[in-house]
Write a protein that holds these residues in place. Structure first.
Motif, PDB file in Angstrom:
ATOM      1  N   UNK A 113       0.617  -1.274   0.087  1.00 30.44           N
ATOM      2  CA  UNK A 113      -0.225   0.112  -0.009  1.00 30.44           C
ATOM      3  C   UNK A 113       0.888   1.428  -0.318  1.00 30.44           C
ATOM      4  N   UNK A 114       1.011   1.493  -1.166  1.00 33.82           N
ATOM      5  CA  UNK A 114       2.198   2.807  -1.483  1.00 33.82           C
ATOM      6  C   UNK A 114       1.597   4.195  -0.659  1.00 33.82           C
ATOM      7  N   UNK A 115       0.659   4.320  -0.757  1.00 29.32           N
ATOM      8  CA  UNK A 115       0.223   5.291   0.100  1.00 29.32           C
ATOM      9  C   UNK A 115       0.623   5.394   1.568  1.00 29.32           C
ATOM     10  N   UNK A 116      -0.154   4.642   2.276  1.00 28.85           N
ATOM     11  CA  UNK A 116       0.372   4.203   3.730  1.00 28.85           C
ATOM     12  C   UNK A 116       2.028   4.119   4.055  1.00 28.85           C
ATOM     13  N   UNK A 117       2.677   3.740   3.048  1.00 31.13           N
ATOM     14  CA  UNK A 117       3.848   3.364   3.025  1.00 31.13           C
ATOM     15  C   UNK A 117       4.431   5.160   3.403  1.00 31.13           C
ATOM     16  N   UNK A 118       4.645   5.559   2.431  1.00 33.56           N
ATOM     17  CA  UNK A 118       4.499   6.849   2.189  1.00 33.56           C
ATOM     18  C   UNK A 118       4.024   7.817   3.529  1.00 33.56           C
ATOM     19  N   UNK A 119       2.828   8.217   3.846  1.00 34.11           N
ATOM     20  CA  UNK A 119       2.527   8.511   5.439  1.00 34.11           C
ATOM     21  C   UNK A 119       3.484   7.878   6.463  1.00 34.11           C
ATOM     22  N   UNK A 120       3.700   6.783   6.096  1.00 34.10           N
ATOM     23  CA  UNK A 120       4.343   6.502   7.940  1.00 34.10           C
ATOM     24  C   UNK A 120       5.429   6.880   7.827  1.00 34.10           C
ATOM     25  N   UNK A 121       5.745   6.728   6.280  1.00 38.14           N
ATOM     26  CA  UNK A 121       7.869   7.128   6.393  1.00 38.14           C
ATOM     27  C   UNK A 121       7.368   8.870   6.887  1.00 38.14           C
ATOM     28  N   UNK A 122       6.456   9.675   6.375  1.00 33.88           N
ATOM     29  CA  UNK A 122       6.337  11.028   7.194  1.00 33.88           C
ATOM     30  C   UNK A 122       6.175  11.058   8.040  1.00 33.88           C
ATOM     31  N   UNK A 123       5.081  10.349   8.622  1.00 34.08           N
ATOM     32  CA  UNK A 123       5.405  10.253  10.363  1.00 34.08           C
ATOM     33  C   UNK A 123       5.777  10.109  11.344  1.00 34.08           C
ATOM     34  N   UNK A 124       6.432   8.939  10.483  1.00 27.64           N
ATOM     35  CA  UNK A 124       7.926   8.152  11.212  1.00 27.64           C
ATOM     36  C   UNK A 124       8.854   9.748  11.915  1.00 27.64           C
TER      37      UNK A 124
END
Length: 152
Positions: free
Chosen positions: A125-136
């Protein structure tokens, strides 16, 4: 079989453009209220277009950017009704909305836990991967963000 996707990020990166678009929220959202999303009502409703849904997605980002959380939520709900809760982009947009309205770091950690759970079930799930990285990264865990970005 056709695949349907929600539009990508907003082209309205300029604050002035975002504010201008956010002011159009009532008229854009009213266009989507005449569109049915369930069969057989879809046969009787006004025809939809990809451009309309791109406009709703752009409006979502513009409203978040300008602090109009209420209109952003309405846009998100319209997109969810149209594309479903399990659509990867809708999931990413929902996460972004939750991050935007989070009141403290504990709420952000709960969102991060939800991202991790989603990625266990759907590791691509690319959008969630990106959001996770930004949030971390926003939580100050740069090393972990760099590792996640490298893995991505």
């Amino acid at each position: 079989m056709t695949t349907e996707q929600t539009p990508g990020p907003s082209p309205f990166s300029n604050p002035k453009d975002a504010l201008s678009l956010a002011r159009k929220a009532p008229s854009v959202l009213s266009k989507t209220s005449s569109i049915a999303t369930t069969f057989p009502l879809t046969l009787l409703s006004a025809p939809e277009s990809p451009e309309l849904w791109m406009e709703v997605a752009s409006l979502f980002y513009a409203c978040l950017r300008t602090g109009d959380d209420k209109s952003a939520h309405l846009c998100l709900e319209k997109l969810t009704q149209r594309f479903g809760e399990d659509n990867d982009r809708v999931m990413g947009m929902r996460g972004l909305y939750q991050e935007a309205v989070a009141q403290n770091e504990d709420e952000l950690r709960k969102i991060l836990a939800e991202y991790n759970k989603i990625l266990v079930e759907s590791p691509v799930n690319i959008p969630i991967m990106k959001r996770r990285i930004a949030l971390v990264k926003s939580l100050g865990r740069e090393g972990e963000a760099i590792n996640a970005l490298t893995d991505f």
